[in-house]
Design a protein around this motif. Structure first.
Motif, PDB file in Angstrom:
ATOM      1  N   ALA A  86      -2.254  22.908 -10.849  1.00 34.74           N
ATOM      2  CA  ALA A  86      -2.946  22.538  -9.608  1.00 34.74           C
ATOM      3  C   ALA A  86      -4.286  21.817  -9.798  1.00 34.74           C
ATOM      4  CB  ALA A  86      -3.136  23.772  -8.729  1.00 34.74           C
ATOM      5  N   PRO A  87      -5.175  22.262 -10.684  1.00 29.99           N
ATOM      6  CA  PRO A  87      -6.481  21.581 -10.788  1.00 29.99           C
ATOM      7  C   PRO A  87      -6.396  20.098 -11.137  1.00 29.99           C
ATOM      8  CG  PRO A  87      -6.573  23.700 -11.882  1.00 29.99           C
ATOM      9  CD  PRO A  87      -5.135  23.466 -11.514  1.00 29.99           C
ATOM     10  N   PHE A  88      -5.351  19.692 -11.828  1.00 30.00           N
ATOM     11  CA  PHE A  88      -5.226  18.272 -12.167  1.00 30.00           C
ATOM     12  C   PHE A  88      -4.973  17.433 -10.918  1.00 30.00           C
ATOM     13  CE2 PHE A  88      -3.997  20.589 -16.045  1.00 30.00           C
ATOM     14  CZ  PHE A  88      -5.035  20.163 -16.857  1.00 30.00           C
ATOM     15  N   PHE A  89      -4.374  18.040  -9.912  1.00 27.36           N
ATOM     16  CA  PHE A  89      -4.214  17.363  -8.624  1.00 27.36           C
ATOM     17  C   PHE A  89      -5.489  17.498  -7.795  1.00 27.36           C
ATOM     18  CE2 PHE A  89       0.164  17.902  -9.911  1.00 27.36           C
ATOM     19  CZ  PHE A  89       0.729  16.694  -9.537  1.00 27.36           C
ATOM     20  N   MET A  90      -6.180  18.615  -7.938  1.00 27.85           N
ATOM     21  CA  MET A  90      -7.402  18.845  -7.171  1.00 27.85           C
ATOM     22  C   MET A  90      -8.501  17.854  -7.544  1.00 27.85           C
ATOM     23  SD  MET A  90      -7.206  22.993  -7.317  1.00 27.85           S
ATOM     24  CE  MET A  90      -8.812  23.335  -6.655  1.00 27.85           C
ATOM     25  N   ILE A  91      -8.501  17.390  -8.797  1.00 26.39           N
ATOM     26  CA  ILE A  91      -9.509  16.395  -9.199  1.00 26.39           C
ATOM     27  C   ILE A  91      -9.013  14.975  -8.933  1.00 26.39           C
ATOM     28  CG2 ILE A  91     -10.644  17.900 -10.863  1.00 26.39           C
ATOM     29  CD1 ILE A  91      -9.183  16.353 -13.090  1.00 26.39           C
ATOM     30  N   GLU A  92      -7.922  14.906  -8.210  1.00 21.37           N
ATOM     31  CA  GLU A  92      -7.365  13.660  -7.709  1.00 21.37           C
ATOM     32  C   GLU A  92      -6.878  12.709  -8.790  1.00 21.37           C
ATOM     33  OE1 GLU A  92      -9.921  11.947  -4.734  1.00 21.37           O
ATOM     34  OE2 GLU A  92     -10.067  13.825  -3.651  1.00 21.37           O
ATOM     35  N   MET A  93      -6.308  13.272  -9.855  1.00 22.26           N
ATOM     36  CA  MET A  93      -5.607  12.431 -10.816  1.00 22.26           C
ATOM     37  C   MET A  93      -4.385  11.880 -10.100  1.00 22.26           C
ATOM     38  SD  MET A  93      -5.806  14.589 -14.389  1.00 22.26           S
ATOM     39  CE  MET A  93      -5.082  13.270 -15.374  1.00 22.26           C
ATOM     40  N   LYS A  94      -4.049  10.649 -10.361  1.00 24.12           N
ATOM     41  CA  LYS A  94      -2.955  10.011  -9.629  1.00 24.12           C
ATOM     42  C   LYS A  94      -1.724   9.739 -10.479  1.00 24.12           C
ATOM     43  CE  LYS A  94      -5.343   9.614  -5.830  1.00 24.12           C
ATOM     44  NZ  LYS A  94      -5.242  10.686  -4.894  1.00 24.12           N
ATOM     45  N   ASP A  95      -1.907   9.420 -11.746  1.00 26.21           N
ATOM     46  CA  ASP A  95      -0.793   9.021 -12.587  1.00 26.21           C
ATOM     47  C   ASP A  95      -0.007  10.230 -13.079  1.00 26.21           C
ATOM     48  OD1 ASP A  95       0.492   6.730 -14.174  1.00 26.21           O
ATOM     49  OD2 ASP A  95       0.051   8.230 -15.729  1.00 26.21           O
ATOM     50  N   ARG A  96       1.271  10.258 -12.779  1.00 23.91           N
ATOM     51  CA  ARG A  96       2.121  11.397 -13.125  1.00 23.91           C
ATOM     52  C   ARG A  96       2.110  11.671 -14.624  1.00 23.91           C
ATOM     53  NH1 ARG A  96       8.289  10.683 -11.992  1.00 23.91           N
ATOM     54  NH2 ARG A  96       7.591  10.600  -9.846  1.00 23.91           N
ATOM     55  N   LEU A  97       2.218  10.631 -15.435  1.00 20.21           N
ATOM     56  CA  LEU A  97       2.244  10.826 -16.880  1.00 20.21           C
ATOM     57  C   LEU A  97       0.918  11.387 -17.384  1.00 20.21           C
ATOM     58  CD1 LEU A  97       3.719  10.605 -19.548  1.00 20.21           C
ATOM     59  CD2 LEU A  97       2.995   8.207 -19.676  1.00 20.21           C
ATOM     60  N   ASP A  98      -0.191  10.884 -16.865  1.00 19.78           N
ATOM     61  CA  ASP A  98      -1.503  11.411 -17.263  1.00 19.78           C
ATOM     62  C   ASP A  98      -1.625  12.894 -16.902  1.00 19.78           C
ATOM     63  OD1 ASP A  98      -2.288   8.958 -18.239  1.00 19.78           O
ATOM     64  OD2 ASP A  98      -3.528   8.439 -16.504  1.00 19.78           O
ATOM     65  N   ILE A  99      -1.179  13.241 -15.711  1.00 19.02           N
ATOM     66  CA  ILE A  99      -1.241  14.639 -15.278  1.00 19.02           C
ATOM     67  C   ILE A  99      -0.373  15.494 -16.191  1.00 19.02           C
ATOM     68  CG2 ILE A  99      -0.708  16.270 -13.420  1.00 19.02           C
ATOM     69  CD1 ILE A  99      -1.325  13.926 -11.458  1.00 19.02           C
ATOM     70  N   TYR A 100       0.840  15.019 -16.467  1.00 17.48           N
ATOM     71  CA  TYR A 100       1.737  15.772 -17.345  1.00 17.48           C
ATOM     72  C   TYR A 100       1.087  15.993 -18.715  1.00 17.48           C
ATOM     73  CZ  TYR A 100       5.518  17.117 -20.368  1.00 17.48           C
ATOM     74  OH  TYR A 100       6.278  17.805 -21.279  1.00 17.48           O
ATOM     75  N   LEU A 101       0.546  14.936 -19.296  1.00 21.74           N
ATOM     76  CA  LEU A 101      -0.033  15.048 -20.632  1.00 21.74           C
ATOM     77  C   LEU A 101      -1.247  15.978 -20.652  1.00 21.74           C
ATOM     78  CD1 LEU A 101       0.320  11.338 -21.810  1.00 21.74           C
ATOM     79  CD2 LEU A 101       1.629  13.330 -22.620  1.00 21.74           C
ATOM     80  N   CYS A 102      -2.059  15.944 -19.605  1.00 19.20           N
ATOM     81  CA  CYS A 102      -3.203  16.865 -19.510  1.00 19.20           C
ATOM     82  C   CYS A 102      -2.715  18.310 -19.379  1.00 19.20           C
ATOM     83  CB  CYS A 102      -4.096  16.498 -18.337  1.00 19.20           C
ATOM     84  SG  CYS A 102      -5.069  15.014 -18.614  1.00 19.20           S
ATOM     85  N   PHE A 103      -1.724  18.518 -18.530  1.00 18.65           N
ATOM     86  CA  PHE A 103      -1.148  19.847 -18.335  1.00 18.65           C
ATOM     87  C   PHE A 103      -0.569  20.377 -19.649  1.00 18.65           C
ATOM     88  CE2 PHE A 103       2.853  22.170 -17.246  1.00 18.65           C
ATOM     89  CZ  PHE A 103       2.295  23.300 -16.672  1.00 18.65           C
TER      90      PHE A 103
END
Length: 145
Positions: A86-103
Protein backbone atom coordinates in the motif's frame (compact mmCIF):
# COMPACT_ATOMS: atom_id res chain seq x y z
CA UNK A 1 36.65 12.36 -20.33
CA UNK A 2 32.89 12.91 -20.01
CA UNK A 3 32.29 10.63 -23.01
CA UNK A 4 34.29 7.86 -21.33
CA UNK A 5 32.19 8.24 -18.16
CA UNK A 6 29.01 8.02 -20.23
CA UNK A 7 30.29 4.85 -21.89
CA UNK A 8 31.05 3.34 -18.48
CA UNK A 9 27.53 4.18 -17.29
CA UNK A 10 26.08 2.73 -20.48
CA UNK A 11 28.05 -0.49 -19.92
CA UNK A 12 26.60 -0.78 -16.41
CA UNK A 13 23.09 -0.44 -17.75
CA UNK A 14 23.64 -2.84 -20.66
CA UNK A 15 25.63 -5.44 -18.71
CA UNK A 16 24.20 -8.97 -18.60
CA UNK A 17 24.39 -8.87 -14.79
CA UNK A 18 21.85 -6.05 -14.63
CA UNK A 19 18.63 -7.53 -13.19
CA UNK A 20 16.35 -5.34 -15.28
CA UNK A 21 17.83 -6.85 -18.44
CA UNK A 22 16.57 -10.32 -17.51
CA UNK A 23 13.32 -9.18 -15.97
CA UNK A 24 10.12 -10.32 -17.60
CA UNK A 25 7.47 -7.60 -17.85
CA UNK A 26 4.50 -7.97 -15.52
CA UNK A 27 1.51 -9.64 -17.12
CA UNK A 28 -1.72 -7.67 -17.41
CA UNK A 29 -3.73 -10.74 -16.46
CA UNK A 30 -1.66 -13.22 -14.43
CA UNK A 31 -3.19 -16.62 -13.77
CA UNK A 32 -5.13 -16.67 -10.50
CA UNK A 33 -3.63 -18.21 -7.39
CA UNK A 34 -5.52 -20.84 -5.39
CA UNK A 35 -6.30 -18.11 -2.82
CA UNK A 36 -7.00 -15.27 -5.25
CA UNK A 37 -10.22 -14.44 -3.42
CA UNK A 38 -8.20 -13.71 -0.26
CA UNK A 39 -6.06 -11.25 -2.23
CA UNK A 40 -9.17 -9.56 -3.61
CA UNK A 41 -10.80 -9.35 -0.19
CA UNK A 42 -7.62 -7.98 1.42
CA UNK A 43 -7.28 -5.34 -1.29
CA UNK A 44 -10.87 -4.24 -0.67
CA UNK A 45 -10.00 -3.85 3.03
CA UNK A 46 -6.74 -1.96 2.37
CA UNK A 47 -7.16 1.54 3.80
CA UNK A 48 -10.70 1.91 2.41
CA UNK A 49 -11.09 5.49 3.65
CA UNK A 50 -8.14 6.71 1.59
CA UNK A 51 -9.16 8.09 -1.78
CA UNK A 52 -6.44 6.35 -3.80
CA UNK A 53 -7.61 2.90 -2.59
CA UNK A 54 -11.19 3.65 -3.58
CA UNK A 55 -10.05 3.71 -7.22
CA UNK A 56 -10.77 0.36 -8.92
CA UNK A 57 -7.75 0.84 -11.22
CA UNK A 58 -5.44 1.07 -8.19
CA UNK A 59 -7.02 -2.02 -6.65
CA UNK A 60 -6.54 -3.86 -9.96
CA UNK A 61 -2.87 -2.83 -10.07
CA UNK A 62 -2.41 -4.09 -6.51
CA UNK A 63 -3.95 -7.43 -7.42
CA UNK A 64 -1.65 -7.82 -10.42
CA UNK A 65 1.45 -6.97 -8.38
CA UNK A 66 0.59 -9.26 -5.47
CA UNK A 67 -0.36 -12.13 -7.78
CA UNK A 68 2.77 -11.74 -9.92
CA UNK A 69 4.97 -11.56 -6.82
CA UNK A 70 3.58 -14.84 -5.52
CA UNK A 71 3.97 -16.55 -8.91
CA UNK A 72 7.53 -15.31 -9.44
CA UNK A 73 8.73 -16.03 -5.92
CA UNK A 74 6.77 -19.30 -5.68
CA UNK A 75 5.18 -18.31 -2.39
CA UNK A 76 1.60 -18.33 -1.19
CA UNK A 77 -0.11 -15.01 -0.70
CA UNK A 78 -0.24 -14.11 2.99
CA UNK A 79 -2.56 -11.62 4.59
CA UNK A 80 -0.59 -8.49 5.30
CA UNK A 81 1.25 -8.35 1.98
CA UNK A 82 -1.37 -5.84 0.84
CA UNK A 83 -0.37 -3.49 3.67
CA UNK A 84 3.29 -3.76 2.71
CA UNK A 85 2.37 -2.86 -0.88
CA UNK A 86 0.00 0.00 0.00
CA UNK A 87 2.59 2.72 0.84
CA UNK A 88 4.04 2.55 -2.67
CA UNK A 89 0.64 3.64 -3.96
CA UNK A 90 0.22 6.17 -1.15
CA UNK A 91 3.35 8.03 -2.30
CA UNK A 92 1.76 8.13 -5.73
CA UNK A 93 4.16 5.93 -7.63
CA UNK A 94 2.58 5.36 -11.03
CA UNK A 95 4.65 2.79 -12.92
CA UNK A 96 3.56 -0.77 -12.20
CA UNK A 97 7.02 -2.23 -12.76
CA UNK A 98 8.65 0.34 -10.46
CA UNK A 99 6.10 -0.40 -7.75
CA UNK A 100 6.62 -4.14 -8.16
CA UNK A 101 10.41 -3.83 -7.95
CA UNK A 102 10.21 -1.60 -4.85
CA UNK A 103 7.77 -4.01 -3.20
CA UNK A 104 9.92 -7.03 -4.05
CA UNK A 105 13.07 -5.31 -2.84
CA UNK A 106 11.42 -4.16 0.40
CA UNK A 107 10.22 -7.66 1.25
CA UNK A 108 13.56 -9.25 0.37
CA UNK A 109 15.52 -6.66 2.34
CA UNK A 110 13.38 -6.14 5.44
CA UNK A 111 10.82 -8.95 5.62
CA UNK A 112 12.65 -11.86 4.06
CA UNK A 113 11.40 -14.51 6.46
CA UNK A 114 8.06 -12.92 7.31
CA UNK A 115 5.91 -14.15 4.43
CA UNK A 116 7.69 -17.33 3.39
CA UNK A 117 6.65 -19.81 6.05
CA UNK A 118 3.35 -21.64 5.83
CA UNK A 119 2.84 -21.65 9.58
CA UNK A 120 2.93 -17.85 9.92
CA UNK A 121 5.53 -18.23 12.70
CA UNK A 122 7.52 -15.14 11.76
CA UNK A 123 4.39 -13.06 11.34
CA UNK A 124 3.04 -14.18 14.71
CA UNK A 125 6.37 -13.26 16.31
CA UNK A 126 6.22 -9.78 14.78
CA UNK A 127 2.67 -9.26 16.06
CA UNK A 128 3.69 -10.39 19.54
CA UNK A 129 6.63 -7.97 19.58
CA UNK A 130 4.36 -5.19 18.35
CA UNK A 131 1.88 -5.96 21.12
CA UNK A 132 4.66 -5.84 23.73
CA UNK A 133 5.84 -2.50 22.38
CA UNK A 134 2.33 -1.08 22.65
CA UNK A 135 1.96 -2.47 26.18
CA UNK A 136 5.18 -0.74 27.19
CA UNK A 137 4.66 2.60 25.44
CA UNK A 138 0.89 2.99 25.74
CA UNK A 139 -0.71 0.62 28.27
CA UNK A 140 -4.17 2.18 27.91
CA UNK A 141 -4.13 1.67 24.14
CA UNK A 142 -2.89 -1.89 24.66
CA UNK A 143 -5.80 -2.59 27.02
CA UNK A 144 -8.23 -1.08 24.52
CA UNK A 145 -6.92 -3.25 21.69
Amino acid sequence: KKDKDKDKDKDKIDSPNNNSQNFEPLRDDPPPLYNQRVIQADIERTRPTMKCFQDSAIRHEMEIILTEYCHRKKVSYKQGMNYVLAPFFMIEMKDRLDIYLCFESFIETYLNSTFNDEEFGSLQCIFRMFRLLIQYHDPSLSTFL
